[in-house]
Scaffold this active site. Structure first.
Site, PDB file in Angstrom:
ATOM      1  N   LYS A 284       0.884  -1.169   0.000  1.00  0.00           N
ATOM      2  CA  LYS A 284       0.000   0.000   0.000  1.00  0.00           C
ATOM      3  C   LYS A 284       0.916   1.211   0.000  1.00  0.00           C
ATOM      4  CE  LYS A 284      -3.374   2.379   3.019  1.00  0.00           C
ATOM      5  NZ  LYS A 284      -4.315   2.205   4.146  1.00  0.00           N
ATOM      6  N   GLU A 288      -3.566   7.150   2.220  1.00  0.00           N
ATOM      7  CA  GLU A 288      -3.847   7.343   3.643  1.00  0.00           C
ATOM      8  C   GLU A 288      -2.568   7.486   4.464  1.00  0.00           C
ATOM      9  OE1 GLU A 288      -6.481   4.049   4.555  1.00  0.00           O
ATOM     10  OE2 GLU A 288      -8.198   5.242   3.959  1.00  0.00           O
ATOM     11  N   ARG A 321      -1.410  -2.120  -4.499  1.00  0.00           N
ATOM     12  CA  ARG A 321      -2.843  -1.811  -4.338  1.00  0.00           C
ATOM     13  C   ARG A 321      -3.250  -0.526  -5.066  1.00  0.00           C
ATOM     14  NH1 ARG A 321      -4.525  -0.933   0.937  1.00  0.00           N
ATOM     15  NH2 ARG A 321      -6.424  -2.163   0.861  1.00  0.00           N
ATOM     16  N   ARG A 333     -13.221  11.543  -4.783  1.00  0.00           N
ATOM     17  CA  ARG A 333     -12.391  10.388  -4.395  1.00  0.00           C
ATOM     18  C   ARG A 333     -12.651   9.178  -5.286  1.00  0.00           C
ATOM     19  NH1 ARG A 333     -12.585   7.811   1.706  1.00  0.00           N
ATOM     20  NH2 ARG A 333     -12.139   5.675   1.114  1.00  0.00           N
ATOM     21  N   LYS A 357      -9.915  -2.830  -5.181  1.00  0.00           N
ATOM     22  CA  LYS A 357     -11.084  -3.174  -4.357  1.00  0.00           C
ATOM     23  C   LYS A 357     -12.303  -3.371  -5.251  1.00  0.00           C
ATOM     24  CE  LYS A 357      -9.603  -1.065  -0.012  1.00  0.00           C
ATOM     25  NZ  LYS A 357      -9.904  -0.205   1.140  1.00  0.00           N
ATOM     26  N   ASP A 362     -14.907   2.350  -0.715  1.00  0.00           N
ATOM     27  CA  ASP A 362     -14.218   1.592   0.321  1.00  0.00           C
ATOM     28  C   ASP A 362     -15.115   0.545   0.975  1.00  0.00           C
ATOM     29  OD1 ASP A 362     -12.323   0.736   2.035  1.00  0.00           O
ATOM     30  OD2 ASP A 362     -12.343   2.493   3.343  1.00  0.00           O
ATOM     31  N   GLU A 390     -15.990  -4.555   8.228  1.00  0.00           N
ATOM     32  CA  GLU A 390     -15.712  -3.196   8.698  1.00  0.00           C
ATOM     33  C   GLU A 390     -16.932  -2.286   8.602  1.00  0.00           C
ATOM     34  OE1 GLU A 390     -12.488  -1.287   6.614  1.00  0.00           O
ATOM     35  OE2 GLU A 390     -12.893   0.660   7.530  1.00  0.00           O
ATOM     36  N   HIS A 518     -21.026   5.469   2.999  1.00  0.00           N
ATOM     37  CA  HIS A 518     -20.055   6.114   3.887  1.00  0.00           C
ATOM     38  C   HIS A 518     -20.695   7.078   4.874  1.00  0.00           C
ATOM     39  CE1 HIS A 518     -16.037   6.503   5.189  1.00  0.00           C
ATOM     40  NE2 HIS A 518     -15.505   6.043   4.072  1.00  0.00           N
ATOM     41  N   TRP A 539     -13.560  12.461   4.527  1.00  0.00           N
ATOM     42  CA  TRP A 539     -13.800  11.595   5.679  1.00  0.00           C
ATOM     43  C   TRP A 539     -15.056  12.043   6.437  1.00  0.00           C
ATOM     44  CZ3 TRP A 539      -8.187  10.592   8.057  1.00  0.00           C
ATOM     45  CH2 TRP A 539      -7.488   9.751   7.180  1.00  0.00           C
TER      46      TRP A 539
END
Ligand code: BDP
Length: 696
Positions: A284, A288, A321, A333, A357, A362, A390, A518, A539
């Site tokens: 990765k 982030e 990734r 994003r 992914k 996410d 998650e 999200h 976020w």
């Protein structure tokens, strides 16, 4: 039953023809040759036979006399198999196997044959599975081979044994006591993986710790690799891009710097000296806050290729990734991975795989497939699913994820060809890609039952099955898992099947219906948080739901952020129209008025309310269905699931009440009269804090 044995608990078989047939085969087992994988097979046969039949198998020393069951590889059995049979088996490739009856000198033998020992192991597991689910038929020949080469678990396990996004206890890797102490659990872990075809594991968190590249930790990883090898499982490690600075004090980690190149080459050589069949690195980078090539003005290809070159002489693979996004980048994003990777298509070395992914944001409860699938066709691509929940209720919610994965795998990409799907791309059918990969972020920990929620075992199981064959249905897997976990009773099989198959849609209903996403609690992602504000825009929740007095949803059409235009024209055309896009993705791509009319005639506001309310009711339905099985399920397992379903009901209500009360502050409309009226006070829900939520 505490669930430790997973789907390998080998329930005793009742007196039947099956029992005598299997018993007689196990009275004369002959192995063609010796190797560690055959030892693993013997171990499994011992366990299975003792538990299912109450007796140990009898191993014969001679292949004809007193022998009924042959176990070996194609080469080893070449003298007893016809040329046709040999050709058929050979065509199955490395991991494939054949099982069926072979006639020799008027006697018949049942044979389980792989091209390699590990294929034989897969064949044996498949055979044992058919016995447990009462489908074994000696007269039918069966062949199977995986459609994906690397079927891999990604552990997000830290060296201090915490697990990022882990909800089932601590890491099962006891780094402190390794390499000296081999926890028997490692063997059971390997058995479970091999039994569902998983053949690779990355041991450490993608938010990597450079220490894993030190000699001490390599020795520990070697000890695990030695345990896994007989089970056909290769070990990968996560590489921290800044390791040359942290471990060797270099001034830079620039991938074009000769000292940096030499550092990684030396590290790769050292790892291979401990683990000759080491799989490679998973990285990765520039995501982030993780270090990467961008710090030095280099791109992803330059970073990945440098590491790939270090691994190449040993046959290693570099998995890089595509989960990248930056808050300095003003762009949606959703678009950032395509923006960064499309221009680099064709620039990656042959032993690089880009791990993408399933969706562009996410691991949300539901996402449309990632637009990179079909967009880069001169680069190896692989899938990253998340098995750990998650964003899907973590350890307390029963959510069977296979329907979600199936939806993604079957999605039509229309690129590179008209009939392409995500699955066909992953299988290498579209580009001829040889090195194929499906990875899943593990949901395993030290909990006695491995996965926290007993039903979360079904996700580990389903992941293995889908990675082996992306064309299998979630329904088939649900039935198989249920039989192996709870037995053959037809009522149990059908009711547990119902619970499993409806559980994902249920969670989407009470969490993020109609394409919302999200809106979870900040950073731990536990429970609802549609009001989360502050800090990085991407976020916060309003970044994603965009609710205002006029309506709700993220406009990603050409008039909005434009993310939709990254898909094929066939999709752009249909999905740009709110009346044509599947409603499950509506608010993912459109900002629509509260009174927008849905297909069933309800307004958008009413539709949102009905979905949330239905989600809660569906959980109650699951509770009832489960309760009706009380007399047929092991009491410990029954009570474990019953308690968790109670929590799930409360959490579904919490989601519904929070989200509806919050969105109502924008819609200013009443709730439909026929739903359970969301009760409580929005301020109360907003005030809830979970400082010790797990897995961050
Ligand atoms: C997100 C997780 C974060 C991971 C990140 C990743 O919240 O903990 O590090 O993905 O995939 O889902 O790298």
């Amino acid at each position: 039953n505490d669930g430790y044995k997973l789907w390998l608990d080998y329930q005793p078989i009742e007196e039947s023809q099956l029992k005598s047939e299997v018993g007689s085969l196990l009275d004369g087992v002959y192995f063609f040759g010796e190797n560690p994988t055959f030892e693993a097979i013997k171990n499994e046969l011992d366990l299975a036979s003792k538990s299912m039949l109450g007796k140990a198998p009898i191993y014969s020393k001679e292949r004809l006399q007193n022998t009924k069951l042959w176990i070996g590889t194609r080469d080893q059995l070449s003298q007893v198999l016809s040329l046709d049979q040999q050709a058929e088996i050979k065509a199955l490739g490395e991991d494939g196997y054949w099982r069926g009856t072979v006639e020799l000198d008027g006697k018949s033998f049942y044979a389980i044959v792989g091209n390699q020992p590990v294929g034989t192991l897969y064949g044996v597991y498949n055979w044992l599975n058919s016995i447990q689910s009462n489908t074994f038929d000696k007269s039918t020949e069966l062949v199977d081979a995986p459609k994906i080469k690397l079927r891999m678990l990604n552990h997000w396990d830290n060296l201090d044994r915490t697990v990022e996004r882990g909800y089932a206890g601590f890491s099962i890797w006891d780094w402190h006591r390794l390499p000296g102490y081999i926890d028997p659990r490692y063997i059971d872990y390997a058995r479970a993986n091999a039994s569902i075809g998983i053949n690779a594991v990355s041991l450490t968190n993608v938010n990597a710790n450079a220490l894993i590249m030190t000699t001490d930790f390599m020795k520990k990883a070697k000890a695990l690799a030695d345990v896994f090898r007989p089970y056909g499982i290769k070990v990968f490690l996560t590489a921290r891009f800044s390791a040359p600075i942290q471990l060797e004090g270099l001034k830079t980690a620039d991938p074009l710097d000769p000292e940096v190149i030499a550092f990684w080459k030396k590290k790769a050589d050292e790892i291979y000296s401990f683990i000759p069949d080491f799989g490679g690195f998973l990285v990765k980078a520039n995501s982030e806050g993780q270090p990467g090539p961008h710090e030095y003005g280099r791109n992803h290809a330059e970073g990945a290729n440098m590491l790939a070159d270090a691994l190449a002489p040993h046959g290693g693979v570099l998995i890089w990734r595509a989960f990248v996004y930056s808050h300095e980048d003003e762009v949606d994003r959703h678009m950032q991975a395509n923006n960064e990777f499309e221009p680099l298509d064709g620039k990656f070395k042959d032993n690089v795989i880009i791990q993408i992914k399933n969706g562009a944001i996410d691991f949300q409860p539901r996402e449309p497939f990632h637009p990179l699938y079909g967009a880069i066709n001169e680069t190896n691509v692989g899938m990253e699913f998340q098995i750990t929940q998650e964003y899907l209720g973590q350890a307390t919610n029963l959510v069977y994820l296979a329907p979600m994965w199936e939806e993604v795998l079957k999605s039509k990409t229309y690129k590179p060809s008209a009939n392409s799907t995500v699955g066909s791309i992953l299988e290498g059918k579209e580009t001829g890609q040889k090195m194929t990969l499906i990875a899943g972020v593990s949901n395993i920990g030290t909990d006695r039952n491995w996965t926290g929620h007993l039903f979360a075992q079904s996700n580990w199981f389903a992941f293995g099955k889908m990675a082996w064959n992306p064309e299998v249905t979630s329904e088939e897997i649900a039935e198989e898992w249920t039989k192996l976990t709870f037995g053959q009773d037809s009522e149990v099989v059908s009711k547990v099947g119902e619970i499993l198959l409806e559980s994902h849609e249920t969670a989407v209903d009470y969490m993020t219906p109609l394409g919302l996403h999200h809106i979870m609690g900040r950073s731990h992602h536990y429970g609802p948080g549609p009001w989360v504000m502050g800090g990085r825009a991407d976020w916060t929740a309003p970044y994603y739901h965009q609710a205002d007095s006029l309506g709700i949803g993220f406009d990603r059409t050409a008039d909005g952020s434009g993310a939709l235009t990254q898909y094929a024209p066939e999709i752009v055309e249909k999905w740009s129209d709110p009346n044509q896009i599947p409603e499950k993705f509506l608010l993912w791509f459109h900002h629509l008025p509260w009174d927008y009319q849905l297909k069933d005639g309800n307004t958008l506001w009413e539709g949102i309310a009905y979905h949330y309310d239905r989600g809660v009711k569906e959980v109650r339905q699951m509770q009832q269905t489960w309760a009706s099985l009380e007399s047929k399920i092991d009491p410990e397992e029954f009570d474990h699931v019953r308690q968790l379903l109670e929590i799930q009901e409360e959490e579904a209500e919490w989601w519904r009440n929070s989200c509806l009360l919050y969105f109502q502050t924008f819609s200013k409309r009443p709730f439909p009269a026929d739903i359970e009226q969301p009760e409580g006070d929005l301020e109360y829900y907003k005030s809830l804090r979970f400082p010790n939520a797990p897995g961050i």
